[in-house]
Design a protein around this motif. Structure first.
Motif, PDB file in Angstrom:
ATOM      1  N   ARG A   1       7.930  59.437  45.412  1.00 17.77           N
ATOM      2  CA  ARG A   1       9.345  59.234  45.113  1.00 17.77           C
ATOM      3  C   ARG A   1      10.093  60.529  45.378  1.00 17.77           C
ATOM      4  N   VAL A   2      11.152  60.428  46.164  1.00 18.78           N
ATOM      5  CA  VAL A   2      11.911  61.619  46.538  1.00 18.78           C
ATOM      6  C   VAL A   2      13.235  61.684  45.786  1.00 18.78           C
ATOM      7  N   ALA A   3      13.970  60.584  45.741  1.00 21.69           N
ATOM      8  CA  ALA A   3      15.259  60.559  45.049  1.00 21.69           C
ATOM      9  C   ALA A   3      15.570  59.139  44.624  1.00 21.69           C
ATOM     10  N   GLU A   4      16.205  58.990  43.465  1.00 25.12           N
ATOM     11  CA  GLU A   4      16.634  57.672  43.009  1.00 25.12           C
ATOM     12  C   GLU A   4      17.889  57.805  42.173  1.00 25.12           C
ATOM     13  N   HIS A   5      18.658  56.717  42.120  1.00 26.86           N
ATOM     14  CA  HIS A   5      19.916  56.746  41.385  1.00 26.86           C
ATOM     15  C   HIS A   5      20.330  55.312  41.076  1.00 26.86           C
ATOM     16  N   ALA A   6      21.165  55.151  40.046  1.00 22.54           N
ATOM     17  CA  ALA A   6      21.689  53.840  39.669  1.00 22.54           C
ATOM     18  C   ALA A   6      23.118  54.003  39.177  1.00 22.54           C
ATOM     19  N   THR A   7      23.969  53.021  39.480  1.00 26.50           N
ATOM     20  CA  THR A   7      25.350  53.046  39.020  1.00 26.50           C
ATOM     21  C   THR A   7      25.698  51.685  38.433  1.00 26.50           C
ATOM     22  N   PRO A   8      26.542  51.656  37.383  1.00 24.35           N
ATOM     23  CA  PRO A   8      26.891  50.387  36.739  1.00 24.35           C
ATOM     24  C   PRO A   8      27.750  49.504  37.647  1.00 24.35           C
ATOM     25  N   LEU A   9      27.540  48.206  37.550  1.00 24.28           N
ATOM     26  CA  LEU A   9      28.289  47.257  38.376  1.00 24.28           C
ATOM     27  C   LEU A   9      29.701  47.012  37.849  1.00 24.28           C
ATOM     28  N   PHE A  10      29.857  47.086  36.554  1.00 25.52           N
ATOM     29  CA  PHE A  10      31.154  46.783  35.946  1.00 25.52           C
ATOM     30  C   PHE A  10      31.667  47.998  35.191  1.00 25.52           C
ATOM     31  N   ARG A  11      32.945  48.301  35.417  1.00 25.93           N
ATOM     32  CA  ARG A  11      33.571  49.439  34.743  1.00 25.93           C
ATOM     33  C   ARG A  11      34.841  48.964  34.031  1.00 25.93           C
ATOM     34  N   PRO A  12      34.985  49.293  32.768  1.00 23.33           N
ATOM     35  CA  PRO A  12      36.176  48.877  32.021  1.00 23.33           C
ATOM     36  C   PRO A  12      37.360  49.786  32.303  1.00 23.33           C
ATOM     37  N   LEU A  13      37.901  49.696  33.521  1.00 25.36           N
ATOM     38  CA  LEU A  13      39.016  50.546  33.904  1.00 25.36           C
ATOM     39  C   LEU A  13      40.295  49.708  34.017  1.00 25.36           C
ATOM     40  N   ALA A  14      41.394  50.276  33.591  1.00 25.76           N
ATOM     41  CA  ALA A  14      42.668  49.571  33.617  1.00 25.76           C
ATOM     42  C   ALA A  14      43.040  49.201  35.043  1.00 25.76           C
ATOM     43  N   GLY A  15      43.549  47.991  35.213  1.00 27.35           N
ATOM     44  CA  GLY A  15      44.006  47.547  36.524  1.00 27.35           C
ATOM     45  C   GLY A  15      42.945  46.902  37.378  1.00 27.35           C
ATOM     46  N   LEU A  16      41.705  46.828  36.884  1.00 30.07           N
ATOM     47  CA  LEU A  16      40.621  46.233  37.660  1.00 30.07           C
ATOM     48  C   LEU A  16      40.476  44.759  37.305  1.00 30.07           C
ATOM     49  N   ASP A  17      40.653  43.894  38.290  1.00 26.36           N
ATOM     50  CA  ASP A  17      40.517  42.454  38.114  1.00 26.36           C
ATOM     51  C   ASP A  17      39.034  42.105  37.958  1.00 26.36           C
ATOM     52  N   GLU A  18      38.695  41.432  36.858  1.00 27.48           N
ATOM     53  CA  GLU A  18      37.297  41.077  36.607  1.00 27.48           C
ATOM     54  C   GLU A  18      36.731  40.200  37.720  1.00 27.48           C
ATOM     55  N   GLU A  19      37.542  39.309  38.260  1.00 28.78           N
ATOM     56  CA  GLU A  19      37.064  38.423  39.321  1.00 28.78           C
ATOM     57  C   GLU A  19      36.689  39.223  40.564  1.00 28.78           C
ATOM     58  N   LEU A  20      37.455  40.249  40.861  1.00 28.67           N
ATOM     59  CA  LEU A  20      37.135  41.086  42.012  1.00 28.67           C
ATOM     60  C   LEU A  20      35.861  41.887  41.765  1.00 28.67           C
ATOM     61  N   GLN A  21      35.617  42.275  40.525  1.00 31.32           N
ATOM     62  CA  GLN A  21      34.369  42.966  40.210  1.00 31.32           C
ATOM     63  C   GLN A  21      33.178  42.027  40.402  1.00 31.32           C
ATOM     64  N   ARG A  22      33.334  40.764  39.999  1.00 25.31           N
ATOM     65  CA  ARG A  22      32.250  39.804  40.206  1.00 25.31           C
ATOM     66  C   ARG A  22      32.031  39.549  41.700  1.00 25.31           C
ATOM     67  N   GLY A  23      33.128  39.495  42.455  1.00 29.67           N
ATOM     68  CA  GLY A  23      32.989  39.349  43.897  1.00 29.67           C
ATOM     69  C   GLY A  23      32.290  40.536  44.526  1.00 29.67           C
ATOM     70  N   LYS A  24      32.586  41.716  44.009  1.00 34.17           N
ATOM     71  CA  LYS A  24      31.920  42.929  44.494  1.00 34.17           C
ATOM     72  C   LYS A  24      30.408  42.817  44.343  1.00 34.17           C
ATOM     73  N   VAL A  25      29.967  42.283  43.206  1.00 37.22           N
ATOM     74  CA  VAL A  25      28.529  42.151  42.956  1.00 37.22           C
ATOM     75  C   VAL A  25      27.895  41.205  43.976  1.00 37.22           C
ATOM     76  N   VAL A  26      28.588  40.119  44.303  1.00 43.07           N
ATOM     77  CA  VAL A  26      28.089  39.202  45.336  1.00 43.07           C
ATOM     78  C   VAL A  26      27.897  39.951  46.650  1.00 43.07           C
ATOM     79  N   ASN A  27      28.892  40.734  47.025  1.00 47.23           N
ATOM     80  CA  ASN A  27      28.831  41.482  48.282  1.00 47.23           C
ATOM     81  C   ASN A  27      27.731  42.530  48.272  1.00 47.23           C
ATOM     82  N   LEU A  28      27.567  43.198  47.145  1.00 44.94           N
ATOM     83  CA  LEU A  28      26.515  44.214  47.052  1.00 44.94           C
ATOM     84  C   LEU A  28      25.129  43.595  47.182  1.00 44.94           C
ATOM     85  N   ARG A  29      24.934  42.416  46.605  1.00 42.58           N
ATOM     86  CA  ARG A  29      23.633  41.747  46.726  1.00 42.58           C
ATOM     87  C   ARG A  29      23.324  41.416  48.185  1.00 42.58           C
ATOM     88  N   LEU A  30      24.334  40.943  48.912  1.00 42.01           N
ATOM     89  CA  LEU A  30      24.126  40.608  50.321  1.00 42.01           C
ATOM     90  C   LEU A  30      23.786  41.854  51.138  1.00 42.01           C
TER      91      LEU A  30
END
Length: 270
Positions: free
Chosen positions: A47-76
């Protein structure tokens, strides 16, 4: 004359995507960026390097539906990259392997940053993946040969664990992330999406013998003539051998971005 100008503008808008795609494909050919092979499903032993970032962030102005769509795109996209093997001398291109994010390929509307403003776009959210890949790669002996910085700093620091400017933006097909392998080792990329995180890892068929520490220097937030603020810094990297001795301290990138929020200023500052 007005109709003629409108016709020219329309022709440029129509031709621009095709011209961008052609320029990118020519670059892939000149740089010998090929289709990398997928390994046999087993990680390289080191193992050389690894990292993880959260899929959902509670930030003002972020549409939850767009965050869910982002997850679909990231999986693909992750499915297209997971298991790719980077042998000595090979070059990895994010868009060469992910391909065009289109509805016909299953991509949906996700969060897109357009000149610092939040909007919806097919395939939105890919920057989270290029951010992850860039950060991981900085902790390996692999070389980042193409990376585009974010031009806008959109959200205030909220629990930031990485230096400002440590990501890489992307836009099909013009803004790509490319990585070359100048070593004698073979590397393997692992990328996956859990219920809560985007995860990635670089492994190798042999120990790299080095450890990397990325940090920022010369960080400032400066006002402009318009009253807006610009944020600047320099990313640097310390390199250590297996005994913990520092063997290098090298520049990685320079960043500057227009801030979409007003920074906190101590009392008395302008």
């Amino acid at each position: 004359m007005g109709r003629a100008r409108d016709a020219v503008r329309h022709a440029r808008r129509v031709a621009s995507p095709a011209a961008s795609r052609l320029r990118r494909e020519l670059q892939w050919r000149r740089a010998r960026v090929g289709r990398l092979l997928v390994g046999d499903g087993r990680a390289q032993p080191c193992r050389v390097a690894e990292h993880a970032t959260p899929l959902f962030r509670p930030l003002a102005g972020l549409d939850e539906e767009l965050q869910r769509g982002k997850v679909v795109n990231l999986r693909l996209a992750a499915a297209r990259l997971d298991g790719l093997v980077l042998p000595p001398g090979a070059v990895f291109s994010f868009w060469r392997h992910v391909g065009r994010p289109s509805r016909s390929r299953g991509f949906v509307d996700g969060l897109v940053l357009d000149h610092g403003s939040l909007s919806a776009g097919v395939g939105g959210g890919m920057c989270q993946l290029t951010n992850l890949l860039y950060w991981m790669t900085l902790h390996t002996p692999l070389e980042v040969t193409e990376r585009w910085r974010h031009s806008y700093d959109v959200f205030p620091d909220a629990g930031r664990t990485q230096p400002f400017g440590s990501g890489a933006t992307c836009s099909w097909p013009t803004l790509d992330l490319q990585v070359s392998n100048p070593t004698a080792a073979t590397f393997r990329l692992e990328v996956g999406v859990t219920d809560t995180h985007l995860e990635g890892r670089w492994t190798s068929d042999r120990p790299v013998g080095l450890r990397y520490e990325v940090y920022e220097a010369a960080h400032v937030m400066e006002p402009t003539m318009t009253g807006a603020f610009v944020r600047r810094n320099v990313l640097r990297r310390r390199v250590f051998d297996l005994d913990g001795a520092q063997v290098a301290d090298e520049p990685v990138a320079e960043n500057h971005a227009l801030m979409r929020y007003r920074p906190f200023l101590p009392s008395g500052d302008a």
